[in-house]
Design an enzyme around this catalytic site. Structure first.
Site, PDB file in Angstrom:
ATOM      1  N   ASN A  10     -24.397  33.116   1.464  1.00 46.05           N
ATOM      2  CA  ASN A  10     -24.768  33.664   2.776  1.00 46.05           C
ATOM      3  C   ASN A  10     -23.643  33.288   3.742  1.00 46.05           C
ATOM      4  O   ASN A  10     -23.515  32.130   4.124  1.00 46.05           O
ATOM      5  CB  ASN A  10     -26.107  33.038   3.224  1.00 46.05           C
ATOM      6  CG  ASN A  10     -26.461  33.406   4.651  1.00 46.05           C
ATOM      7  OD1 ASN A  10     -25.871  34.314   5.241  1.00 46.05           O
ATOM      8  ND2 ASN A  10     -27.433  32.696   5.214  1.00 46.05           N
ATOM      9  N   LYS A  12     -23.278  34.150   6.776  1.00 43.74           N
ATOM     10  CA  LYS A  12     -23.688  34.061   8.198  1.00 43.74           C
ATOM     11  C   LYS A  12     -22.651  34.792   9.058  1.00 43.74           C
ATOM     12  O   LYS A  12     -22.107  35.793   8.608  1.00 43.74           O
ATOM     13  CB  LYS A  12     -23.866  32.595   8.600  1.00 43.74           C
ATOM     14  CG  LYS A  12     -24.759  31.843   7.616  1.00 43.74           C
ATOM     15  CD  LYS A  12     -25.183  30.487   8.058  1.00 43.74           C
ATOM     16  CE  LYS A  12     -26.085  29.884   6.984  1.00 43.74           C
ATOM     17  NZ  LYS A  12     -26.661  28.620   7.370  1.00 43.74           N
ATOM     18  N   HIS A  95     -34.651  34.466   7.277  1.00 41.85           N
ATOM     19  CA  HIS A  95     -33.842  33.244   7.282  1.00 41.85           C
ATOM     20  C   HIS A  95     -34.228  32.405   8.506  1.00 41.85           C
ATOM     21  O   HIS A  95     -34.509  32.942   9.570  1.00 41.85           O
ATOM     22  CB  HIS A  95     -32.349  33.603   7.331  1.00 41.85           C
ATOM     23  CG  HIS A  95     -31.489  32.396   7.111  1.00 41.85           C
ATOM     24  ND1 HIS A  95     -31.221  31.489   8.100  1.00 41.85           N
ATOM     25  CD2 HIS A  95     -30.857  31.945   5.995  1.00 41.85           C
ATOM     26  CE1 HIS A  95     -30.461  30.526   7.609  1.00 41.85           C
ATOM     27  NE2 HIS A  95     -30.229  30.769   6.328  1.00 41.85           N
ATOM     28  N   GLU A  97     -32.618  30.777  10.589  1.00 43.64           N
ATOM     29  CA  GLU A  97     -31.828  30.999  11.814  1.00 43.64           C
ATOM     30  C   GLU A  97     -32.322  32.245  12.545  1.00 43.64           C
ATOM     31  O   GLU A  97     -32.274  32.304  13.773  1.00 43.64           O
ATOM     32  CB  GLU A  97     -30.333  31.089  11.474  1.00 43.64           C
ATOM     33  CG  GLU A  97     -29.766  29.713  11.154  1.00 43.64           C
ATOM     34  CD  GLU A  97     -28.587  29.711  10.186  1.00 43.64           C
ATOM     35  OE1 GLU A  97     -27.994  30.767   9.949  1.00 43.64           O
ATOM     36  OE2 GLU A  97     -28.290  28.618   9.653  1.00 43.64           O
ATOM     37  N   GLU A 167     -35.916  27.159   1.670  1.00 44.23           N
ATOM     38  CA  GLU A 167     -34.837  26.496   2.395  1.00 44.23           C
ATOM     39  C   GLU A 167     -35.427  25.595   3.479  1.00 44.23           C
ATOM     40  O   GLU A 167     -35.778  26.079   4.566  1.00 44.23           O
ATOM     41  CB  GLU A 167     -33.939  27.532   3.075  1.00 44.23           C
ATOM     42  CG  GLU A 167     -33.248  28.468   2.120  1.00 44.23           C
ATOM     43  CD  GLU A 167     -31.982  29.034   2.753  1.00 44.23           C
ATOM     44  OE1 GLU A 167     -30.901  28.736   2.269  1.00 44.23           O
ATOM     45  OE2 GLU A 167     -32.098  29.759   3.758  1.00 44.23           O
ATOM     46  N   GLY A 173     -27.193  23.571   6.667  1.00 45.20           N
ATOM     47  CA  GLY A 173     -25.989  23.299   7.451  1.00 45.20           C
ATOM     48  C   GLY A 173     -25.891  21.858   7.930  1.00 45.20           C
ATOM     49  O   GLY A 173     -25.030  21.534   8.731  1.00 45.20           O
ATOM     50  N   SER A 213     -27.569  23.006   2.137  1.00 43.22           N
ATOM     51  CA  SER A 213     -26.472  22.084   1.810  1.00 43.22           C
ATOM     52  C   SER A 213     -26.195  22.000   0.301  1.00 43.22           C
ATOM     53  O   SER A 213     -25.933  20.922  -0.235  1.00 43.22           O
ATOM     54  CB  SER A 213     -26.728  20.695   2.398  1.00 43.22           C
ATOM     55  OG  SER A 213     -26.828  20.783   3.809  1.00 43.22           O
TER      56      SER A 213
HETATM   57  P1  PGA Z   1     -25.982  25.759   4.009  1.00 43.13           P
HETATM   58  O1  PGA Z   1     -26.815  27.058   4.427  1.00 43.13           O
HETATM   59  O2  PGA Z   1     -25.680  25.864   2.541  1.00 43.13           O
HETATM   60  O3  PGA Z   1     -24.733  25.791   4.866  1.00 43.13           O
HETATM   61  O4  PGA Z   1     -26.853  24.571   4.300  1.00 43.13           O
HETATM   62  C1  PGA Z   1     -27.807  27.590   3.591  1.00 43.13           C
HETATM   63  C2  PGA Z   1     -28.429  28.811   4.214  1.00 43.13           C
HETATM   64  O5  PGA Z   1     -28.588  28.863   5.450  1.00 43.13           O
HETATM   65  O6  PGA Z   1     -28.810  29.770   3.522  1.00 43.13           O
END
Ligand code: PGA
Length: 258
Positions: A10, A12, A95, A97, A167, A173, A213
């Site tokens: 992803n 983003k 997601h 976010e 998640e 992140g 992560s």
């Molecule tokens: P990350 O993000 O691997 O940077 O923690 C995962 C995601 O948001 O799908």
């Protein structure tokens, strides 16, 4: 019982068209016929990325969001039909976010899932709890509500094309990945809930991913867990060598697992 394995990157809000094309040209060479990878790219990079991926049957390009109606006065939004024409085969929906910064509700995500299904785009439904919810023992209440509301009215047959990504919001992140034990325990509870909503057969066949992560160093531990069928990777998917290593590691450990 065989569930499909997914390694999804992803990006983003990262990568211009040129950056995406350079990445995909290099990255696609690292895939073999048996090792598939999925990349959720920004809207602007969809079409050029999908054109390169077409030459490589192992790379699948998707989007990170979409609207639930076909067309209309929704400034700034993109429809499922537009994604499809641009070459998206899948779409991330729900997601954290999107839920956090754009106030997306389970009802809205539910409508998007139905729309994606009707256009033949594979939905990847993302669910997860916040740190406060985990610490107050509400994780499964939150996940069960997300599952039942996001999947409301989605029939059993359609579940064959839905992937679910667990998640935990606190692991995204942050560098604070969930331990493989927590990820497995939660994935197993998600499977129980799917079994309650649909049936054991449907639940057993649904691919469940872990995200938060994920890196080269920890990916093996997740995909070796019984109920985890792949990973959703944010930050570590931005470098083609690192993401290629993650894909390789997942497929190598899969051989050991089965
Ligand atoms: P990350 O993000 O691997 O940077 O923690 C995962 C995601 O948001 O799908």
């Amino acid at each position: 019982m065989t569930r499909s394995l997914y390694v999804i990157g992803n990006w983003k809000m990262h990568k211009t068209i040129n950056e995406a094309v350079n990445f995909i040209n290099d990255f696609s060479k690292s895939l073999t016929d048996q090792q598939h990878a999925y990349l959720a790219v920004p809207f602007t990079a969809l079409s050029p990325s999908a054109k390169i991926a077409e030459q490589n049957g192992s790379l699948h390009i998707g989007a990170q969001n979409m609207h639930d109606v076909s067309e209309g006065a929704f400034t700034g939004e993109v429809s499922a039909m537009m994604l499809k024409e641009a070459g998206a085969s899948f779409v991330l929906l729900g997601h954290s976010e999107r839920r956090q910064y754009f106030n997306e509700s389970n009802a809205f995500i539910n409508a998007k899932i139905k729309k994606a299904l009707s256009e033949g785009i594979q939905p990847v439904l993302c669910i997860g709890e916040s740190i406060e919810e985990r610490e107050s023992g509400k994780t499964m209440d939150i996940l069960n509500t997300q599952l039942s509301e996001c999947l409301d009215g989605v029939d059993a047959e359609a579940m064959a094309s839905i992937v679910i990504a667990y998640e935990p919001v606190w692991a995204i992140g942050s560098g604070l990945s969930a331990s493989p034990e927590i990820a497995q325990e939660t994935a197993s509870s998600i499977r129980e809930q799917l079994s309650a909503i649909y049936s054991k057969d449907i639940s057993d066949l649904t691919s469940l991913l872990y995200g938060g992560s994920v890196k080269v160093e920890n990916v093996n531990a997740y995909v070796n867990e019984k109920d985890i069928d792949g990973v959703l990777v944010g930050g570590a998917s931005l470098n083609e060598k690192v993401f290629a290593e993650i894909v390789k590691t997942v497929y190598n450990s899969r051989l050991v697992k089965s």
